[in-house]
Design a protein around this motif. Structure first.
Motif, PDB file in Angstrom:
ATOM      1  N   VAL A 190       0.834  -1.204   0.000  1.00  0.00           N
ATOM      2  CA  VAL A 190       0.000   0.000   0.000  1.00  0.00           C
ATOM      3  C   VAL A 190       0.867   1.252   0.000  1.00  0.00           C
ATOM      4  CG1 VAL A 190      -2.011  -1.065   1.079  1.00  0.00           C
ATOM      5  CG2 VAL A 190      -0.164  -0.142   2.513  1.00  0.00           C
ATOM      6  N   GLY A 191       2.156   1.097  -0.261  1.00  0.00           N
ATOM      7  CA  GLY A 191       3.054   2.239  -0.313  1.00  0.00           C
ATOM      8  C   GLY A 191       4.491   1.783  -0.421  1.00  0.00           C
ATOM      9  N   GLY A 192       5.394   2.727  -0.610  1.00  0.00           N
ATOM     10  CA  GLY A 192       6.816   2.428  -0.640  1.00  0.00           C
ATOM     11  C   GLY A 192       7.298   1.883  -1.985  1.00  0.00           C
ATOM     12  N   ARG A 193       8.560   1.431  -1.963  1.00  0.00           N
ATOM     13  CA  ARG A 193       9.194   0.849  -3.138  1.00  0.00           C
ATOM     14  C   ARG A 193       9.454  -0.622  -2.890  1.00  0.00           C
ATOM     15  NH1 ARG A 193      13.664   5.713  -3.903  1.00  0.00           N
ATOM     16  NH2 ARG A 193      12.249   7.238  -4.860  1.00  0.00           N
ATOM     17  N   ARG A 194       9.105  -1.442  -3.861  1.00  0.00           N
ATOM     18  CA  ARG A 194       9.246  -2.891  -3.717  1.00  0.00           C
ATOM     19  C   ARG A 194       9.834  -3.462  -5.013  1.00  0.00           C
ATOM     20  NH1 ARG A 194       7.964  -1.027   0.434  1.00  0.00           N
ATOM     21  NH2 ARG A 194       6.361  -1.704   1.923  1.00  0.00           N
ATOM     22  N   TYR A 195      10.692  -4.470  -4.866  1.00  0.00           N
ATOM     23  CA  TYR A 195      11.347  -5.094  -6.033  1.00  0.00           C
ATOM     24  C   TYR A 195      11.442  -6.592  -5.830  1.00  0.00           C
ATOM     25  CZ  TYR A 195      14.938  -6.267  -9.502  1.00  0.00           C
ATOM     26  OH  TYR A 195      15.627  -6.832 -10.547  1.00  0.00           O
ATOM     27  N   TRP A 196      11.161  -7.381  -6.862  1.00  0.00           N
ATOM     28  CA  TRP A 196      11.342  -8.831  -6.843  1.00  0.00           C
ATOM     29  C   TRP A 196      11.714  -9.321  -8.245  1.00  0.00           C
ATOM     30  CZ3 TRP A 196       6.826  -6.216  -6.412  1.00  0.00           C
ATOM     31  CH2 TRP A 196       5.815  -6.473  -7.348  1.00  0.00           C
ATOM     32  N   GLU A 197      12.330 -10.466  -8.303  1.00  0.00           N
ATOM     33  CA  GLU A 197      12.771 -11.048  -9.573  1.00  0.00           C
ATOM     34  C   GLU A 197      12.157 -12.428  -9.759  1.00  0.00           C
ATOM     35  OE1 GLU A 197      17.012 -11.073  -9.688  1.00  0.00           O
ATOM     36  OE2 GLU A 197      17.194  -8.882  -9.787  1.00  0.00           O
ATOM     37  N   VAL A 198      11.849 -12.750 -11.027  1.00  0.00           N
ATOM     38  CA  VAL A 198      11.232 -14.033 -11.369  1.00  0.00           C
ATOM     39  C   VAL A 198      12.049 -14.704 -12.467  1.00  0.00           C
ATOM     40  CG1 VAL A 198       9.150 -15.216 -12.144  1.00  0.00           C
ATOM     41  CG2 VAL A 198       8.966 -13.104 -10.790  1.00  0.00           C
ATOM     42  N   GLU A 199      12.410 -15.962 -12.237  1.00  0.00           N
ATOM     43  CA  GLU A 199      13.125 -16.755 -13.248  1.00  0.00           C
ATOM     44  C   GLU A 199      12.109 -17.310 -14.242  1.00  0.00           C
ATOM     45  OE1 GLU A 199      16.632 -18.089 -14.898  1.00  0.00           O
ATOM     46  OE2 GLU A 199      16.554 -17.104 -12.933  1.00  0.00           O
ATOM     47  N   VAL A 200      12.244 -16.884 -15.518  1.00  0.00           N
ATOM     48  CA  VAL A 200      11.333 -17.377 -16.560  1.00  0.00           C
ATOM     49  C   VAL A 200      12.025 -18.409 -17.451  1.00  0.00           C
ATOM     50  CG1 VAL A 200       9.963 -15.267 -16.583  1.00  0.00           C
ATOM     51  CG2 VAL A 200      11.932 -15.453 -18.101  1.00  0.00           C
ATOM     52  N   GLY A 201      13.358 -18.497 -17.385  1.00  0.00           N
ATOM     53  CA  GLY A 201      14.107 -19.487 -18.160  1.00  0.00           C
ATOM     54  C   GLY A 201      13.863 -19.366 -19.646  1.00  0.00           C
ATOM     55  N   ASP A 202      13.590 -20.509 -20.274  1.00  0.00           N
ATOM     56  CA  ASP A 202      13.330 -20.536 -21.724  1.00  0.00           C
ATOM     57  C   ASP A 202      11.858 -20.688 -22.040  1.00  0.00           C
ATOM     58  OD1 ASP A 202      16.029 -20.323 -22.331  1.00  0.00           O
ATOM     59  OD2 ASP A 202      16.350 -22.484 -22.173  1.00  0.00           O
ATOM     60  N   LYS A 203      10.985 -20.409 -21.072  1.00  0.00           N
ATOM     61  CA  LYS A 203       9.543 -20.559 -21.321  1.00  0.00           C
ATOM     62  C   LYS A 203       9.115 -19.699 -22.507  1.00  0.00           C
ATOM     63  CE  LYS A 203       6.581 -20.484 -17.931  1.00  0.00           C
ATOM     64  NZ  LYS A 203       5.935 -21.787 -18.210  1.00  0.00           N
ATOM     65  N   PRO A 204       8.364 -20.260 -23.443  1.00  0.00           N
ATOM     66  CA  PRO A 204       7.924 -19.473 -24.607  1.00  0.00           C
ATOM     67  C   PRO A 204       6.747 -18.540 -24.312  1.00  0.00           C
ATOM     68  CG  PRO A 204       7.145 -21.732 -24.788  1.00  0.00           C
ATOM     69  CD  PRO A 204       8.021 -21.697 -23.580  1.00  0.00           C
ATOM     70  N   GLU A 205       6.070 -18.751 -23.125  1.00  0.00           N
ATOM     71  CA  GLU A 205       4.951 -17.879 -22.772  1.00  0.00           C
ATOM     72  C   GLU A 205       4.927 -17.688 -21.257  1.00  0.00           C
ATOM     73  OE1 GLU A 205       1.204 -19.183 -24.244  1.00  0.00           O
ATOM     74  OE2 GLU A 205       1.753 -18.960 -26.356  1.00  0.00           O
ATOM     75  N   TRP A 206       4.617 -16.472 -20.821  1.00  0.00           N
ATOM     76  CA  TRP A 206       4.437 -16.159 -19.405  1.00  0.00           C
ATOM     77  C   TRP A 206       3.831 -14.776 -19.258  1.00  0.00           C
ATOM     78  CZ3 TRP A 206       7.152 -11.756 -18.901  1.00  0.00           C
ATOM     79  CH2 TRP A 206       8.366 -11.601 -19.589  1.00  0.00           C
ATOM     80  N   ASP A 207       3.229 -14.515 -18.086  1.00  0.00           N
ATOM     81  CA  ASP A 207       2.699 -13.205 -17.743  1.00  0.00           C
ATOM     82  C   ASP A 207       3.218 -12.837 -16.358  1.00  0.00           C
ATOM     83  OD1 ASP A 207       1.185 -13.704 -20.005  1.00  0.00           O
ATOM     84  OD2 ASP A 207      -0.628 -14.207 -18.879  1.00  0.00           O
ATOM     85  N   LEU A 208       3.665 -11.603 -16.191  1.00  0.00           N
ATOM     86  CA  LEU A 208       4.160 -11.120 -14.900  1.00  0.00           C
ATOM     87  C   LEU A 208       3.732  -9.681 -14.703  1.00  0.00           C
ATOM     88  CD1 LEU A 208       7.834 -12.475 -14.939  1.00  0.00           C
ATOM     89  CD2 LEU A 208       5.935 -13.385 -13.593  1.00  0.00           C
TER      90      LEU A 208
END
Length: 478
Positions: free
Chosen positions: A350-368
């Motif tokens: 509900v405020g501030g700065r936030r960061y995260w990382e997601v490993e998608v590898g070689d997937k041909p499709e994804w949503d983030l």
């Protein structure tokens, strides 16, 4: 007999008839009455001795032999004795008329020049017929007409080439302004990244802008040089067109001077391809230390099983999600998505700065991305900021930001890991290619309420997209 000849040749029409007769009974090679005349497959006649000697000589120089008259392929075994022509020659000889008499009279009365022949092989007007005996010789008026037609065709081709060059020149003149606009947008992006994070060194910023300015100067110089080159080529085309048009108005003798050279220059000019600059910005303006700065805001994100679509399988530590082979029997609680195959992060912001990382590898499709906590979990979902979704996806090899019209993202290096940065107060959700440390896209909006991380591994596609999405571990320094 000589008086008869003089009388006959006093009439121009008669001279014309006798000239045509001469063509029929005189060998084009030796210019004497036919001796043992033979016909080739293409229908032309020669003395047997003349065509045989020509055939043997040519056969030693080339694989194929062509008729001296029409340049069609001929075979020695196809030579046929022309008895009718032999009898005609015999009758004319009995009348006392000699080939040289006919040739002299016709040349004097018709042309006043007995050497007005054009050699197709050497591309010049003959002045010594004996040197061209084995070549293709045609009257200069006929040759001039043929080359005039070729010139006219070349003029049309040159005009077309000039039109194309003019069009390219016009487009190239507009490129500097387009290029300046691209540079302006790139400069704004670079400055924005520096100012937004406020942690980058001034010297590094200055270095990047200097590099961009240098690329701008060099590319603008190249673009302006292209315009100059095109203008010069345009001028050369016009000059050659004018030269050929003037040549077409000249007498046959002047027109045929260096005729093949002129045609060759015309062909060379038309074959010249203009070298144009693509004027594309180099993908080298990545903010140094960006990932290090962003990772200072890393949060520990886990997946919320109560929101997961029944087709999704979560790992025990709730850091991985993949599409299963069948639908699971799970309670249809209000938080769960029932049509959109996705899952949210447990943590809400509900405020501030936030960061995260997601490993998608070689997937041909994804949503983030990120979505509002208040989005509908039931029924069909449309990814747009207006519906409470700030999402980037991969489909069919194309990366797009899910704006109302879908914004294509230029990606030079395929990301195997994607970083998501939420700056709640600034109203920004930014996506980064962690693989090559480049910025992918930023949504700008006004946020209210609670926002959650959003994940969708997309369909398995027959096992080709079965790999999971993996939330990356939090760095130690965070």
């Amino acid at each position: 007999m000589e008086k008869v000849i003089e009388f006959v040749f006093a009439d121009k029409a008669s001279a014309h008839l006798l000239r045509n007769l001469l063509k029929e009974v005189v060998c084009p090679t030796c210019e004497c009455f036919f001796k043992d005349p033979v016909s080739t497959y293409c229908g032309h006649n020669f003395c047997r001795v003349c065509i045989t000697a020509y055939y043997k000589k040519t056969e030693m120089e080339t694989e194929e032999v062509f008729c001296p008259q029409c340049r069609k392929n001929i075979k020695k075994e196809n030579f046929q004795t022309n008895r009718q022509l032999a009898r005609m020659v015999e009758n004319i000889q009995q009348s006392g008329i000699k080939p040289e008499d006919l040739k002299k009279q016709i040349a004097c009365r018709e042309h006043e020049d007995k050497h007005k022949l054009f050699c197709e092989d050497d591309g010049e007007i003959c002045d010594k017929t004996q040197e061209h005996r084995s070549h293709t010789l045609v009257p200069i008026e006929k040759a001039a007409q043929e080359y005039k037609e070729k010139f006219h065709r070349d003029i049309e081709l040159l005009k077309k080439a000039r039109e194309e060059i003019s069009e390219l020149e016009f487009k190239e003149k507009n490129k500097p302004n387009d290029w300046k606009e691209k540079v302006k947008c790139q400069r704004q992006r670079i400055s924005s990244e520096f100012e937004k994070l406020q942690l980058l060194l001034k010297e590094e910023k200055k270095l990047f802008l200097q590099r961009l300015a240098k690329e701008e100067r060099e590319t603008l110089k190249e673009l302006n040089e292209n315009v100059t080159k095109l203008a010069q080529q345009n001028s050369s085309l016009q000059q050659l067109i004018t030269e050929i048009q003037e040549k077409c108005q000249q007498p046959a003798t002047e027109l045929l001077k260096d005729v093949k050279g002129t045609l060759h220059r015309s062909e060379q000019v038309r074959l010249q391809e203009p070298e144009l600059s693509a004027a594309e910005l180099k993908d080298a303006y990545r903010v140094p230390g960006m990932m290090e700065v962003l990772r200072e805001f890393t949060v520990d994100v886990t997946l919320d099983p109560d929101t997961a679509h029944p087709d999704l399988i979560l790992s025990e530590d709730r850091k991985r999600v993949r599409r299963g082979d069948k639908r699971q029997d799970l309670p249809n609680n209000p938080e769960r998505f029932d049509r959109c195959v996705c899952v949210l992060g447990t943590e809400g912001f509900v405020g501030g700065r936030r960061y995260w990382e997601v490993e998608v590898g070689d997937k041909p499709e994804w949503d983030l991305g990120v979505c509002r906590e208040s989005v509908s979990r039931k029924g069909r979902v449309t990814y747009t900021p207006g519906n409470g979704y700030w999402v980037v996806w991969l489909r069919g090899g194309e990366y797009k930001a899910c704006t109302s019209l879908r914004t294509p993202l230029p990606v030079s290096v395929r990301p195997s890991r994607v970083g998501i940065f939420l700056d709640y107060e600034a109203g920004e959700v930014s996506f980064y290619n962690v693989t090559d440390r480049s910025h992918l896209f930023s949504f700008t909006d006004t946020f209210s309420g609670t926002l959650h991380p959003y994940f969708s591994p997309c369909p398995n596609a027959g096992g080709k997209n079965a790999a999971p999405l993996i939330i990356c571990p939090v760095p130690t320094q965070a």
